[in-house]
Every structure is written in C-alpha cells, then in structure tokens.
Design a protein around this motif. Structure first.
Motif, PDB file in Angstrom:
ATOM      1  N   PHE A  30      -5.072  -6.796 -32.998  1.00  0.00           N
ATOM      2  CA  PHE A  30      -5.686  -6.449 -34.313  1.00  0.00           C
ATOM      3  C   PHE A  30      -7.136  -7.086 -34.683  1.00  0.00           C
ATOM      4  CE2 PHE A  30      -2.497  -9.970 -34.999  1.00  0.00           C
ATOM      5  CZ  PHE A  30      -3.396 -10.849 -35.480  1.00  0.00           C
ATOM      6  N   ASP A  31      -7.737  -6.190 -35.441  1.00  0.00           N
ATOM      7  CA  ASP A  31      -8.978  -6.604 -36.226  1.00  0.00           C
ATOM      8  C   ASP A  31      -8.420  -6.817 -37.625  1.00  0.00           C
ATOM      9  OD1 ASP A  31     -11.240  -6.874 -37.686  1.00  0.00           O
ATOM     10  OD2 ASP A  31     -12.465  -5.233 -36.517  1.00  0.00           O
ATOM     11  N   PRO A  32      -8.338  -8.257 -37.812  1.00  0.00           N
ATOM     12  CA  PRO A  32      -7.635  -8.325 -39.312  1.00  0.00           C
ATOM     13  C   PRO A  32      -8.374  -8.037 -40.438  1.00  0.00           C
ATOM     14  CG  PRO A  32      -8.434 -10.615 -38.316  1.00  0.00           C
ATOM     15  CD  PRO A  32      -8.614  -9.439 -37.106  1.00  0.00           C
ATOM     16  N   LEU A  33      -9.696  -8.067 -40.525  1.00  0.00           N
ATOM     17  CA  LEU A  33     -10.585  -7.426 -41.594  1.00  0.00           C
ATOM     18  C   LEU A  33     -11.750  -6.854 -40.763  1.00  0.00           C
ATOM     19  CD1 LEU A  33      -9.759  -7.570 -44.378  1.00  0.00           C
ATOM     20  CD2 LEU A  33     -11.066  -9.302 -44.691  1.00  0.00           C
ATOM     21  N   ASP A  34     -11.938  -5.767 -40.779  1.00  0.00           N
ATOM     22  CA  ASP A  34     -13.169  -4.993 -40.455  1.00  0.00           C
ATOM     23  C   ASP A  34     -14.125  -4.792 -41.609  1.00  0.00           C
ATOM     24  OD1 ASP A  34     -14.601  -3.123 -38.450  1.00  0.00           O
ATOM     25  OD2 ASP A  34     -14.119  -1.889 -39.915  1.00  0.00           O
ATOM     26  N   GLY A  35     -15.362  -4.995 -41.241  1.00  0.00           N
ATOM     27  CA  GLY A  35     -16.554  -4.654 -42.160  1.00  0.00           C
ATOM     28  C   GLY A  35     -16.415  -6.011 -43.095  1.00  0.00           C
ATOM     29  N   SER A  36     -16.294  -7.299 -42.626  1.00  0.00           N
ATOM     30  CA  SER A  36     -16.116  -8.336 -43.569  1.00  0.00           C
ATOM     31  C   SER A  36     -17.535  -8.647 -44.066  1.00  0.00           C
ATOM     32  CB  SER A  36     -15.623  -9.741 -42.511  1.00  0.00           C
ATOM     33  OG  SER A  36     -16.043  -9.738 -41.569  1.00  0.00           O
ATOM     34  N   LEU A  78     -19.078  -3.096 -30.959  1.00  0.00           N
ATOM     35  CA  LEU A  78     -17.732  -3.029 -31.348  1.00  0.00           C
ATOM     36  C   LEU A  78     -16.446  -3.415 -29.951  1.00  0.00           C
ATOM     37  CD1 LEU A  78     -18.275   0.134 -33.370  1.00  0.00           C
ATOM     38  CD2 LEU A  78     -18.094  -2.326 -34.054  1.00  0.00           C
ATOM     39  N   ARG A  79     -15.664  -3.780 -30.543  1.00  0.00           N
ATOM     40  CA  ARG A  79     -14.700  -4.280 -29.456  1.00  0.00           C
ATOM     41  C   ARG A  79     -13.648  -3.370 -29.267  1.00  0.00           C
ATOM     42  NH1 ARG A  79     -16.667  -8.528 -33.308  1.00  0.00           N
ATOM     43  NH2 ARG A  79     -16.758  -6.632 -34.359  1.00  0.00           N
ATOM     44  N   LEU A  80     -13.249  -3.306 -27.904  1.00  0.00           N
ATOM     45  CA  LEU A  80     -12.541  -2.138 -27.275  1.00  0.00           C
ATOM     46  C   LEU A  80     -11.104  -2.432 -27.760  1.00  0.00           C
ATOM     47  CD1 LEU A  80     -11.929   0.088 -25.320  1.00  0.00           C
ATOM     48  CD2 LEU A  80     -11.631  -1.502 -23.428  1.00  0.00           C
ATOM     49  N   SER A  97      -6.015 -11.283 -31.344  1.00  0.00           N
ATOM     50  CA  SER A  97      -6.789 -10.972 -32.894  1.00  0.00           C
ATOM     51  C   SER A  97      -8.219 -10.972 -32.347  1.00  0.00           C
ATOM     52  CB  SER A  97      -6.490 -12.009 -33.754  1.00  0.00           C
ATOM     53  OG  SER A  97      -7.534 -12.147 -34.696  1.00  0.00           O
ATOM     54  N   GLU A  98      -9.124 -10.379 -32.815  1.00  0.00           N
ATOM     55  CA  GLU A  98     -10.598 -10.472 -32.908  1.00  0.00           C
ATOM     56  C   GLU A  98     -11.069 -11.790 -33.236  1.00  0.00           C
ATOM     57  OE1 GLU A  98     -13.370  -7.452 -35.092  1.00  0.00           O
ATOM     58  OE2 GLU A  98     -13.223  -9.510 -36.154  1.00  0.00           O
ATOM     59  N   GLU A  99     -10.200 -12.357 -34.099  1.00  0.00           N
ATOM     60  CA  GLU A  99     -11.026 -13.786 -34.692  1.00  0.00           C
ATOM     61  C   GLU A  99     -10.316 -15.012 -33.689  1.00  0.00           C
ATOM     62  OE1 GLU A  99     -12.877 -14.381 -37.172  1.00  0.00           O
ATOM     63  OE2 GLU A  99     -13.037 -12.225 -37.775  1.00  0.00           O
ATOM     64  N   TYR A 129      -9.685  -3.988 -30.173  1.00  0.00           N
ATOM     65  CA  TYR A 129      -9.351  -4.247 -31.612  1.00  0.00           C
ATOM     66  C   TYR A 129     -10.102  -3.003 -32.630  1.00  0.00           C
ATOM     67  CZ  TYR A 129      -9.087  -8.751 -29.410  1.00  0.00           C
ATOM     68  OH  TYR A 129      -8.886  -9.703 -28.660  1.00  0.00           O
ATOM     69  N   GLU A 130     -10.994  -2.554 -31.972  1.00  0.00           N
ATOM     70  CA  GLU A 130     -11.822  -1.337 -32.825  1.00  0.00           C
ATOM     71  C   GLU A 130     -11.680  -0.066 -32.360  1.00  0.00           C
ATOM     72  OE1 GLU A 130     -14.663  -4.092 -35.378  1.00  0.00           O
ATOM     73  OE2 GLU A 130     -15.271  -3.926 -33.457  1.00  0.00           O
ATOM     74  N   ALA A 131     -12.333   0.069 -30.981  1.00  0.00           N
ATOM     75  CA  ALA A 131     -12.848   1.475 -30.298  1.00  0.00           C
ATOM     76  C   ALA A 131     -11.386   1.950 -30.079  1.00  0.00           C
ATOM     77  CB  ALA A 131     -13.633   1.097 -29.102  1.00  0.00           C
TER      78      ALA A 131
HETATM   79 MN    MN Z   1     -14.459  -5.310 -37.003  1.00  0.00          MN
END
Ligand code: MN
Ligand code: AHG
Ligand code: MN
Length: 335
Positions: free
Chosen positions: A116-122, A276-278, A93-95, A280-282
């Motif tokens: 996963f990125d549990p919540l993007d744009g937090s 940005l993270r490879l 997890s990103e977190e 979880y996001e990219a």
């Molecule tokens: Mn994000």
C-alpha cells in the motif's frame, strides 16, 4: 419515506465471494478489515486542521521524501489494523524500507500479501486537497512460513484485488476483484460505504491530459512529443485537450477514470525511472484502469506485465483512456 440506500460494500464483498466457491472467507475478512482502516484514516483526514495531524514529522522516508504526520498516521493505522487478522503473510508499504513481517504473537499462515501507499498526494494535505490510500493484494506464492520479498515481486496481472480510497469532497472506495470496477461512497452519518458507481467504464478517449509540465525541460524527446500531441490543435480529434493536474495521483487518476483522459509521469533527467512506484501506485491503478476498459503503460510495456525486481521500484507511467494511452505507446516506440 426513508431514502433507498445503495448496496453496502459488505454485501458486495459477500456476493463477490459466492463467485469463488473454494473461497474460505479469508479474502472477505481481509477486505472488511481494510475498509475499517480506510474509515479510520478518513476520520483523521477530515479532522486535519482541528487535531494535531497537519505538518511534517521531521523525518525522511525510504523514498527520500519528507514524511507528513498524516502519512505516518495512515501507515501505522494500516499496519496495526491488518497485522493481527491472520489473513496476511506480510505487508509492504511505500513508507517502510523493508517488508513488514507478521509478528509471532499474531496468527500466522496468511494467504495474502498487501502492498500500500498509505497516503498518496501527501504534499496536498495541508491545503485541504484530495488525497488517498492505494492498495494491492496478491496471493502468497512462496512456501516460506512467513511472507518473503518474492511474494511481493509478482506481476500486476496476478493481483487478486486492488483499490483506492479517495478522501475528496466525499470519501470514496474504488475497487476491483478482477471482475469490473465498482465505486462506493462513504455515508459518514451511517459509517457505510454504499455502491454509488456500479461497473465503472472509462471513456475510450478523453479530453484531459494530466502531467507536471514543470519537468518538461528534463523529459526525453519521445515523452515531449507525446505530451505535445495532446496540446496540438486538431478539431477532428478534439484537440487540444485541457490540462488538469492536482498532484495527487489518486485524485488525478480518479477524475480521468470518470471523465476520460490520460495521466502521465514520464521519466526525466532527475528521475530516470519516473517518480511513481510500481507496487504501491502504478500496478494497483493499472489493474483498476484495465478493468474499467482503460490502459496503463510504462516505456511502452503494459504496467501489469512488468516483473518487479525490488519493493520500491519506480516506473514511468502513462495511464487512462485506452486510445490516449495507445497514442503514447506509439510515440514512445519511435526513435
Ligand atoms: Mn503516492
Ligand atoms: P506520495 O504523496 O505518496 O509520495 O505520492 C506523490 C506522487 C503522486 O501522488 C503525484 O502524482 C506525484 O507524486 C506528484 O509529483 P510532482 O509533485 O513531481 O508532480
Ligand atoms: Mn504516499
């Protein structure tokens, strides 16, 4: 007359599984659980402001960013929903700094990894702006009894599935199993994701560029020239493009996927590898984008070909309509 409903996500997953005769049902099970987690997060997001989920927790995450209460909630929801299914060998997890192991009290031997990125744009949560959950699934490759970091450090091209759930004016799940991209809209009154956007194809060229131009002074010259290109007046190529920047990658990406356009988060002096993270996001969004006919690159290289070296690796990102991304690739290759 009752309304005619779109195909449910459950039916779509079952139909997709029939294309893989060797499939044991684990993948369908995994997707089904993931969707339940998405609905739980949707429920919390849509109540933000009414229940105590707005604001910061007061702690910092592994990325050095402030953790919002909903970040924490979404992260725990995914972990608790997915850890006992028996389908996963671990999660990233990103977190969370380290791999999330599957506890011995839960079924072992899962064949898949979930990042996963549990919540993007937090940063947008408290302002009621669209946010999302992004996820990426690979097959376990090591012989280790539990998932190890190497199972997660696989190139994006080897993803079995990737998707995002966007909590926007409607909640939507956009999904690929490497065989096209489909969008499902949640009908909250029946609690089902229904096929609303079959076989999404992104236009080869857009009219939108999305970038945080506040960072322009810190960009390298090649990134500056690429962004400048989209702002230059040229009737023949439909320029200048319009700027649209929400600051939630998932929402900026989703809009550009449907309308055509390019999202950029270049490297800059404060973030030499971009933000940005490879994993979880990219990488998941690149898989979706390519499956929809678009493209995604880092400093010229396809995102999906990058060999990850660490769980929280960051990469510059140029993603969206193919022709627009190729223009960036060209600018980035120049001296
Ligand atoms: Mn994000
Ligand atoms: P997250 O909320 O998961 O940490 O991600 C935030 C990301 C992404 O959603 C967005 O595109 C980008 O950060 C915005 O960054 P800037 O505020 O630097 O533009
Ligand atoms: Mn996040």
């Amino acid at each position: 007359m009752p309304e005619r409903l779109g195909i449910t996500i459950t039916k779509h997953i079952a139909a997709s599984q029939r294309n893989f005769p060797e499939a044991s049902g684990d993948f369908s099970g995994l997707m089904t659980e993931m969707i339940v987690a998405g609905k739980v997060i949707h429920r919390a997001v849509t109540k933000a402001g009414l229940v105590d989920v707005i604001g910061k927790t007061g702690s910092m995450n592994v990325q050095g960013e402030e953790v919002a209460k909903l970040d924490d909630f979404a992260n725990l929801t995914l972990i608790q929903k997915m850890d006992h299914t028996g389908y996963l060998c671990g999660m990233a997890s990103e977190e969370m700094e380290d791999l999330i192991e599957i506890d011995d009290k839960h079924p072992q031997g899962g064949k898949y990894t979930l990042a996963f990125d549990p919540l993007d744009g937090s940063s947008n949560i408290d302002a009621n702006v669209s946010i999302g959950t992004i996820f990426s699934i690979h097959r376990k490759i090591s012989d280790a009894p539990k998932g190890i970091v190497d199972d997660f450090l696989q190139v994006g091209r080897k993803q079995v599935a990737a998707g995002y759930i966007i909590y926007g004016s409607a909640t939507m799940l956009v999904l690929t199993f490497g065989n096209g991209v489909h969008g499902f809209t949640l009908d909250p009154s029946i609690g089902e994701f229904l096929l609303s956007h079959p076989n999404i194809k992104t236009p080869p060229r857009g009219k939108i560029y999305s970038v945080n131009e506040g960072n322009a002074a810190k960009w390298d010259e090649r990134a500056t020239r690429a962004v400048e290109y989209f702002k230059t007046d040229d009737k023949a190529t439909g320029r200048p493009y319009s700027t649209r920047y929400i600051g939630s990658l998932v929402a900026d990406f989703h809009r550009n996927l449907l309308y055509g356009g390019i999202f950029m988060y270049p490297a800059d002096k404060s973030n030499p590898n971009g933000k940005l993270r490879l994993l979880y996001e990219a990488s998941p969004l690149a898989f979706i984008c390519e499956q929809a006919g678009g493209a995604a690159i880092s400093n010229g290289e396809d995102i999906l070909d990058i060999q990850p070296t660490s769980l929280h690796q960051r990469v510059p990102l140029y993603i969206g309509s193919k022709d627009d991304v190729e223009i960036c690739r060209d600018f980035l290759a120049r001296k």
